[in-house]
Write an enzyme that holds these catalytic residues in place. Structure first.
Site, PDB file in Angstrom:
ATOM      1  N   ASN A   1      -3.060  12.901  -3.820  1.00  0.00           N
ATOM      2  CA  ASN A   1      -3.960  13.249  -4.930  1.00  0.00           C
ATOM      3  C   ASN A   1      -4.685  14.525  -4.712  1.00  0.00           C
ATOM      4  OD1 ASN A   1      -4.797  11.100  -6.255  1.00  0.00           O
ATOM      5  ND2 ASN A   1      -5.200   9.691  -4.802  1.00  0.00           N
TER       6      ASN A   1
ATOM      7  N   ASP B   1       1.092  -1.700  -0.075  1.00  0.00           N
ATOM      8  CA  ASP B   1       0.046  -0.145  -0.414  1.00  0.00           C
ATOM      9  C   ASP B   1       0.988   1.267   0.269  1.00  0.00           C
ATOM     10  OD1 ASP B   1      -2.947   0.763   0.567  1.00  0.00           O
ATOM     11  OD2 ASP B   1      -1.279   2.774   1.712  1.00  0.00           O
TER      12      ASP B   1
ATOM     13  N   GLU C   1      -5.155   2.280  -3.915  1.00  0.00           N
ATOM     14  CA  GLU C   1      -3.528   2.613  -3.988  1.00  0.00           C
ATOM     15  C   GLU C   1      -2.752   1.368  -3.581  1.00  0.00           C
ATOM     16  OE1 GLU C   1      -4.803   4.560  -0.339  1.00  0.00           O
ATOM     17  OE2 GLU C   1      -5.339   4.037  -1.745  1.00  0.00           O
TER      18      GLU C   1
ATOM     19  N   ASP D   1      -2.172   9.178 -10.354  1.00  0.00           N
ATOM     20  CA  ASP D   1      -2.264   8.456 -11.465  1.00  0.00           C
ATOM     21  C   ASP D   1      -0.288   8.514 -12.019  1.00  0.00           C
ATOM     22  OD1 ASP D   1      -4.668   7.997 -11.204  1.00  0.00           O
ATOM     23  OD2 ASP D   1      -4.738   8.976 -13.007  1.00  0.00           O
TER      24      ASP D   1
END
Length: 466
Positions: free
Chosen positions: A362, A354, A397, A371
């Site tokens: 973000n 993770d 993620e 991304d």
């Protein structure tokens, strides 16, 4: 935005068609009106091509220039033909025929350039099926009987064959132009209709030769007048010459295309059946050869369509198995691979990775930056994995690694290498669990997930095992 002059054909087509019909009516009034009726539509068509040229891009003009020159030759041929008629000359082998052949050759060249701007093998096979079916019908019902009944030889016999052949080639190229478009574009529709009229006119003329000259008359000029009217309207349409090639597996076939190709494929047996029912001699050479060619073309077309569907099915299956953003296998593929690995009974280990504080990334840098991090991390991790391992995007993620066989004993070291390979400044946490040989896939993943949360509670940017 609507292009200037793009809709002229809507007004030109009915006007030119009416003029052509009027010329045919006047053709019965005497030789001079008949000559005018034969020549006037050609003059109008050449004028329409010339009028349409300035509105076309320079790169699009050469085919239409050739088209106009070809129509001019045909029109001049009509002039010489009627001059020869008034002087009592023969119809075949004259200078008019030279102009007709030259004009047809120029128009063929123009249509070839239009048709092959975007080559489509599917449209080519459909066109070949349609042209072959028409060739069988015309050859068996018109050309062969005309040659046998009239006793033509030399130039006359050659011209009886050449003119329908030109018509078929012109119609075929116009159909290829039409069939290779994403939809029924107006210029290609009008061109196909024009050369269908031309072919019908030559067939009617051949039928008059067979059934008796007394059945002829000014009406025979009507298909030729309509042909030139349609071509004139096509010359006044949009500047777009060749639309993009369609994907038949997604757009499908419109009804008119099914009728065109299917009807053409049935023409050879229909001719055979018609000759038998009418008690006529069966032209087995033409019909038999045409049937073989049609069968081969139809099989080739079916094979092509099947291969396109198979390729699309493969692509859809790939899309269903793959995560669009990272290119890694998706959750569905991961689940299936894990089930197969456990069913094999061999050593298995799973790891969940993770990206740390990804939501904060973000929120601060934006989703596009997030991304990019996902893609770069996925690529870096994938490059480090041995052949006996796979990595998938598990969700958001989070990524999942499946290790089997020889890779299992080194699972912790391998996952540690993955953590270190995370593109800076991003970090990652991971949890590893080895299968005990009895637990289910869900229980194994749950242990790896618990190890992951232990790593996060321990300060992140580390690997934990359960």
């Amino acid at each position: 935005m609507r292009r200037p002059g793009a809709g002229w054909w809507r007004f030109a087509l009915p006007a030119l068609t009416a003029l052509g019909a009027l010329a045919v009516v006047l053709a019965g009034a005497g030789p001079v009106p008949q000559a005018v009726a034969a020549v006037a539509p050609g003059v109008l068509a050449v004028g329409a091509v010339a009028a349409g040229l300035p509105r076309r891009p320079r790169s699009h003009r050469p085919p239409w220039v050739l088209h106009g020159l070809g129509l001019a030759c045909v029109t001049a041929g009509h002039v010489l033909f009627h001059v020869a008629l008034r002087q009592g000359g023969a119809w075949s082998g004259s200078a008019a025929d030279v102009l007709f052949v030259l004009g047809n050759a120029l128009v063929l060249t123009a249509l070839a350039r239009l048709s092959w701007r975007r080559f489509d093998s599917g449209a080519l096979l459909d066109t070949a099926i349609a042209a072959t079916g028409a060739a069988v019908a015309i050859g068996a019902l018109v050309v062969r009987p005309a040659l046998a009944q009239t006793g033509l030889s030399g130039t006359g016999a050659v011209l009886v064959v050449v003119y329908p052949l030109f018509d078929l080639l012109l119609l075929g190229l116009a159909l290829h132009w039409l069939l290779s478009g994403r939809s029924a574009r107006v210029p290609s529709v009008l061109a196909a209709a024009a050369y269908a009229c031309l072919l019908a006119g030559d067939v009617l003329s051949g039928a008059v030769v067979l059934l008796g000259p007394e059945l002829g008359g000014p009406w025979q000029l009507l298909p030729f007048s309509w042909c030139l009217s349609l071509l004139a309207a096509a010359a006044l349409t949009s500047t777009r010459l060749a639309p993009a090639v369609p994907d038949e597996t997604t757009t499908g076939w419109p009804l008119w295309r099914w009728l065109l190709v299917g009807g053409a494929a049935c023409l050879a047996p229909a001719v055979l059946l018609g000759q038998g029912l009418a008690g006529l001699p069966v032209d087995w050479a033409v019909v038999g050869t045409g049937s073989l060619v049609l069968s081969a073309l139809t099989l080739a077309r079916v094979r092509q369509l099947v291969r396109r569907v198979e390729e699309q099915a493969r692509q859809l299956a790939e899309v269903a198995r793959t995560d669009a953003l990272t290119g890694l296998p998706n959750r569905r593929t991961w689940d299936a691979c894990l089930q197969r690995a456990l069913a094999g009974g061999g050593p298995v280990a799973v790891a969940l990775l993770d990206l740390d504080h990804f939501k904060r990334l973000n929120d601060t840098a934006g989703h596009a930056a997030g991304d990019r991090v996902l893609r770069s991390a996925a690529g870096a991790w994938r490059d480090l994995l041995p052949p006996a391992a796979m990595i998938a995007r598990y969700g958001g993620e989070e990524f999942a690694v499946l290790l089997t066989g020889a890779a299992v004993p080194d699972a912790l070291d391998l996952v540690e290498d993955l953590r270190r390979a995370t593109p800076a400044p991003q970090t990652a946490s991971a949890g590893v669990a080895r299968w005990d040989g009895a637990e289910s896939a869900a229980e194994l993943v749950a242990r790896a997930d618990a190890a992951l949360y232990a790593a996060k509670r321990g300060g992140r940017d580390r690997v934990a095992a359960r």
